[in-house]
Write an enzyme that holds these catalytic residues in place. Structure first.
Site, mmCIF file in Angstrom:
data_model
loop_
_atom_site.group_PDB
_atom_site.id
_atom_site.type_symbol
_atom_site.label_atom_id
_atom_site.label_comp_id
_atom_site.label_asym_id
_atom_site.label_seq_id
_atom_site.Cartn_x
_atom_site.Cartn_y
_atom_site.Cartn_z
ATOM 1 N N LYS A 1 37.418 -26.991 -16.393
ATOM 2 C CA LYS A 1 38.799 -27.413 -16.688
ATOM 3 C C LYS A 1 39.638 -27.113 -15.462
ATOM 4 O O LYS A 1 39.291 -26.237 -14.665
ATOM 5 C CB LYS A 1 39.347 -26.624 -17.884
ATOM 6 C CG LYS A 1 40.520 -27.285 -18.559
ATOM 7 C CD LYS A 1 40.098 -28.309 -19.590
ATOM 8 C CE LYS A 1 41.278 -29.116 -20.080
ATOM 9 N NZ LYS A 1 40.950 -29.996 -21.208
ATOM 10 N N ASP B 1 44.160 -34.717 -19.390
ATOM 11 C CA ASP B 1 44.531 -33.789 -20.467
ATOM 12 C C ASP B 1 46.055 -33.887 -20.543
ATOM 13 O O ASP B 1 46.628 -34.891 -20.079
ATOM 14 C CB ASP B 1 44.049 -32.359 -20.151
ATOM 15 C CG ASP B 1 44.189 -31.406 -21.341
ATOM 16 O OD1 ASP B 1 43.389 -31.498 -22.275
ATOM 17 O OD2 ASP B 1 45.130 -30.579 -21.351
HETATM 18 P P1 NDP Z 1 49.661 -35.813 -23.686
HETATM 19 O O1 NDP Z 1 50.266 -35.238 -22.471
HETATM 20 O O2 NDP Z 1 49.352 -37.255 -23.749
HETATM 21 O O3 NDP Z 1 50.585 -35.458 -24.951
HETATM 22 C C1 NDP Z 1 50.891 -34.147 -25.277
HETATM 23 C C2 NDP Z 1 51.831 -34.157 -26.477
HETATM 24 O O4 NDP Z 1 51.999 -32.824 -26.938
HETATM 25 C C3 NDP Z 1 53.228 -34.657 -26.130
HETATM 26 O O5 NDP Z 1 53.788 -35.264 -27.253
HETATM 27 C C4 NDP Z 1 53.945 -33.358 -25.785
HETATM 28 O O6 NDP Z 1 55.354 -33.413 -25.922
HETATM 29 C C5 NDP Z 1 53.358 -32.419 -26.797
HETATM 30 N N1 NDP Z 1 53.428 -31.038 -26.286
HETATM 31 C C6 NDP Z 1 52.865 -30.553 -25.155
HETATM 32 N N2 NDP Z 1 53.163 -29.254 -24.994
HETATM 33 C C7 NDP Z 1 53.940 -28.931 -26.049
HETATM 34 C C8 NDP Z 1 54.567 -27.735 -26.457
HETATM 35 N N3 NDP Z 1 54.459 -26.608 -25.739
HETATM 36 N N4 NDP Z 1 55.280 -27.759 -27.620
HETATM 37 C C9 NDP Z 1 55.388 -28.897 -28.353
HETATM 38 N N5 NDP Z 1 54.828 -30.065 -28.003
HETATM 39 C C10 NDP Z 1 54.103 -30.070 -26.880
HETATM 40 O O7 NDP Z 1 48.336 -34.940 -23.956
HETATM 41 P P2 NDP Z 1 47.069 -35.288 -24.830
HETATM 42 O O8 NDP Z 1 47.470 -36.065 -26.031
HETATM 43 O O9 NDP Z 1 46.036 -35.810 -23.936
HETATM 44 O O10 NDP Z 1 46.588 -33.831 -25.267
HETATM 45 C C11 NDP Z 1 47.068 -33.190 -26.449
HETATM 46 C C12 NDP Z 1 46.124 -32.072 -26.839
HETATM 47 O O11 NDP Z 1 44.800 -32.623 -27.067
HETATM 48 C C13 NDP Z 1 45.923 -30.973 -25.809
HETATM 49 O O12 NDP Z 1 45.698 -29.750 -26.472
HETATM 50 C C14 NDP Z 1 44.636 -31.382 -25.094
HETATM 51 O O13 NDP Z 1 43.992 -30.295 -24.489
HETATM 52 C C15 NDP Z 1 43.845 -31.928 -26.272
HETATM 53 N N6 NDP Z 1 42.755 -32.821 -25.923
HETATM 54 C C16 NDP Z 1 42.988 -33.971 -25.209
HETATM 55 C C17 NDP Z 1 41.940 -34.822 -24.911
HETATM 56 C C18 NDP Z 1 42.155 -36.130 -24.235
HETATM 57 O O14 NDP Z 1 41.189 -36.905 -24.161
HETATM 58 N N7 NDP Z 1 43.351 -36.457 -23.766
HETATM 59 C C19 NDP Z 1 40.564 -34.463 -25.259
HETATM 60 C C20 NDP Z 1 40.433 -33.293 -26.086
HETATM 61 C C21 NDP Z 1 41.503 -32.497 -26.366
HETATM 62 P P3 NDP Z 1 56.291 -33.462 -24.602
HETATM 63 O O15 NDP Z 1 56.104 -34.830 -24.057
HETATM 64 O O16 NDP Z 1 57.644 -33.170 -25.105
HETATM 65 O O17 NDP Z 1 55.764 -32.388 -23.688
#
Ligand code: NDP
Length: 450
Positions: free
Chosen positions: A129, A169
């Site tokens: 990572k 991510d």
């Molecule tokens: P994105 O950046 O596309 O979206 C993240 C989302 O989570 C946004 O809506 C963001 O809001 C919100 N968010 C992030 N940090 C916070 C916080 N501290 N408090 C509240 N809301 C928060 O990321 P992904 O959708 O790719 O990833 C989301 C999760 O899924 C992560 O935990 C990641 O590790 C996990 N994941 C992702 C994979 C992938 O293929 N993308 C694979 C496996 C797991 P805002 O825009 O306001 O920050």
């Protein structure tokens, strides 16, 4: 029993001593140790080999300066990382996160979980990572490009298609992968499958953007089927509105469930009529193209409500799918969900539920899927992207989606294998941890002490 607790405590105290001030990493290690150590003790081939102690030590950690110039011609400095955790079953594989909260503890927890997750997919991928404390929010496209180019100018010497293959991510989507890939190609003068999540016209796989969100819903469907239920007509509460949340919503809609909420770090929206395909398209445009806040949804759909600075866990639902970030669902949220009749929780994000919340779900016989099992669809399709890159061939949407479904079903079966016990609900945490451990541990034993 007491003796087992002592062994676990002693192990965790030793790991903690070497990894002080790393709470997220210790949280992830604790959850694995509590389920895997009793298994190790019961198996002669693993006992006495210090395998878990070897697994919690990254094979390599790289930390580096990322200097870049912003649109006001001011010099900015961020910190970049790559954690190469374990390569026993394949080259390091795992995403890059760009978020101001990024630090060593968070990336080590993510890399550690990734080792187990990748093993569960049955594809030959080790775990890693990386990322940076850079915040893409509010930056122009050219600033993001300059940052990505500077980041890759150091990272490129540590990665490669047979060595370490990063992906996206939080904060790293299609735009960032494009800039990172462009710089890698320029530096190495080669067009290779060094990153996954690439655009479809330049080496990406169909279904990769959808894979994590779709995979979570396929996994939840497997859990429901195993207890003679299905998704049709179920109410669903989802957090986040990024990549994972968007495609989890899409698949829930396809499978006849009703999605009531989405969120971002400013609050959540609640739509009692359910988020349908048209509304989801609007959200995708809002978040991926215009890069605006989720609160804009209620201007477009005034019957919906926006709750500032709140998470959606107080909304009554059958199924909760946390898809934002680590530790976003705490024990009090779990209490409210259970009180309101929520019977299923599938993690889209990595470690979104705190340990207390997980324990409460298990005690109350909520069907609970840990992220390392339920969100493995993303990295699984990344593995399929690597396979297609090697073959120099592209599979159709139907083929990739079919393989994704099969992989999620196989992961579910692995969880049943190690997590079932007579008279109890399946313990998916135990099942996922032991199944992932066995695959990596067997490879490590075969490869000697390295
Ligand atoms: P994105 O950046 O596309 O979206 C993240 C989302 O989570 C946004 O809506 C963001 O809001 C919100 N968010 C992030 N940090 C916070 C916080 N501290 N408090 C509240 N809301 C928060 O990321 P992904 O959708 O790719 O990833 C989301 C999760 O899924 C992560 O935990 C990641 O590790 C996990 N994941 C992702 C994979 C992938 O293929 N993308 C694979 C496996 C797991 P805002 O825009 O306001 O920050």
């Amino acid at each position: 029993m007491i003796e087992m607790e002592k062994i676990i405590k002693q192990f965790l105290s030793e790991v903690n001593q070497k990894n002080q001030n790393e709470p997220e990493f210790m949280q992830a290690v604790t959850e694995v140790a509590e389920t895997v150590i009793p298994y190790i003790v019961s198996q002669d081939i693993y006992y006495g080999q210090n395998i878990l102690l070897r697994m919690v030590e990254p094979e390599r950690v790289v930390s580096f300066r990322v200097a870049w110039i912003d649109d006001n011609e001011e010099i900015q400095v961020n910190r970049g990382y790559r954690i190469e955790m374990n390569s026993a079953i394949g080259p390091y594989k795992g995403g890059l996160r760009f978020h101001p909260s990024v630090n060593l503890s968070i990336l080590k927890f993510l890399a550690f979980e990734q080792v187990f997750k990748n093993a569960l997919t049955t594809l030959p991928m080790g775990g890693g990572k990386g990322g940076s404390d850079f915040d893409p929010k509010g930056k122009s496209d050219t600033e993001v490009m300059r940052f990505c180019q500077s980041f890759m100018t150091e990272l490129f010497r540590h990665i490669g298609p047979n060595k370490d293959i990063p992906a996206g991510d939080i904060g790293v989507g299609g735009r960032e992968i494009g800039y990172l890939f462009g710089q890698y190609k320029r530096l190495k003068n080669e067009f290779s499958g060094v990153l996954t999540g690439k655009g479809v016209s330049w080496g990406g796989s169909l279904i990769r953007p959808e894979a994590t969100g779709y995979g979570v819903v396929y996994f939840i469907d497997e859990m429901l089927k195993a207890s003679n239920q299905d998704l049709k007509g179920k109410s669903v509460v989802i957090s986040g509105s990024g990549n994972v949340a968007q495609y989890a919503t899409e698949k829930c809609i396809h499978m006849g469930a009703k999605v009531l909420t989405l969120s971002d770090s400013s609050g959540y929206i609640y739509d009692n009529d359910g988020i349908n395909e048209e509304k989801l398209q609007y959200i995708m445009e809002l978040k991926n193209v215009k890069r605006e806040r989720i609160s804009a949804y209620v201007k477009k759909y005034p019957k919906a409500e926006f709750y500032a600075n709140k998470n959606p866990w107080s909304v009554k639902c059958d199924i909760a799918i946390p898809c934002a970030t680590q530790n976003e669902l705490k024990v009090n949220d779990a209490k409210v969900l259970i009180k309101n009749g929520c019977k299923t929780v599938g993690e889209g994000a990595n470690m979104p539920c705190t340990s207390d919340a997980v324990n409460l779900f298990i005690e109350n016989e909520v069907l609970y899927a840990p992220g390392k099992a339920s969100n493995a669809g993303g990295v699984a399709v990344s593995g399929l992207e690597m396979a297609q890159n090697s073959l120099k061939y592209t599979w159709s949407r139907e083929v990739v989606d079919g393989k994704l479904k099969e992989i999620m079903s196989d992961i579910h079966s692995s969880c049943l294998k190690y997590g079932s016990s007579k008279g109890h609900q399946v313990n998916y945490v135990k099942g996922a941890n032991i199944a992932g451990f066995v695959k990596v541990a067997d490879a490590m034993l075969a490869q000697g002490v390295v």
